[in-house]
Scaffold this active site. Structure first.
Site, PDB file in Angstrom:
ATOM      1  N   CYS A   4      73.153 -42.343 -17.276  1.00 19.89           N
ATOM      2  CA  CYS A   4      73.687 -41.830 -18.541  1.00 19.89           C
ATOM      3  C   CYS A   4      73.898 -40.333 -18.359  1.00 19.89           C
ATOM      4  CB  CYS A   4      72.762 -42.146 -19.710  1.00 19.89           C
ATOM      5  SG  CYS A   4      71.176 -41.305 -19.647  1.00 19.89           S
ATOM      6  N   GLY A   5      74.078 -39.623 -19.437  1.00 24.14           N
ATOM      7  CA  GLY A   5      74.349 -38.193 -19.343  1.00 24.14           C
ATOM      8  C   GLY A   5      73.205 -37.381 -18.767  1.00 24.14           C
TER       9      GLY A   5
END
Length: 44
Positions: A4-5
């Site tokens: 994810c980020g």
């Protein structure tokens, strides 16, 4: 592999997968921008 980020959300998903019985899990703690900027890494 989960990503994810920043790795925080991916950790939650990875934990859920482990609790569901999945094995051989991995977490990439970089972002998609980091992974995607390298031509040597796979993107599917």
């Amino acid at each position: 592999m989960f990503s994810c980020g920043s790795g925080i959300t991916a950790c939650i998903i990875l934990l859920a997968a482990e609790l569901a019985g999945y094995t051989q899990l991995s977490l990439y703690d970089g972002s998609w921008a980091d992974w995607g900027s390298s031509e040597s890494l796979p993107v599917a």
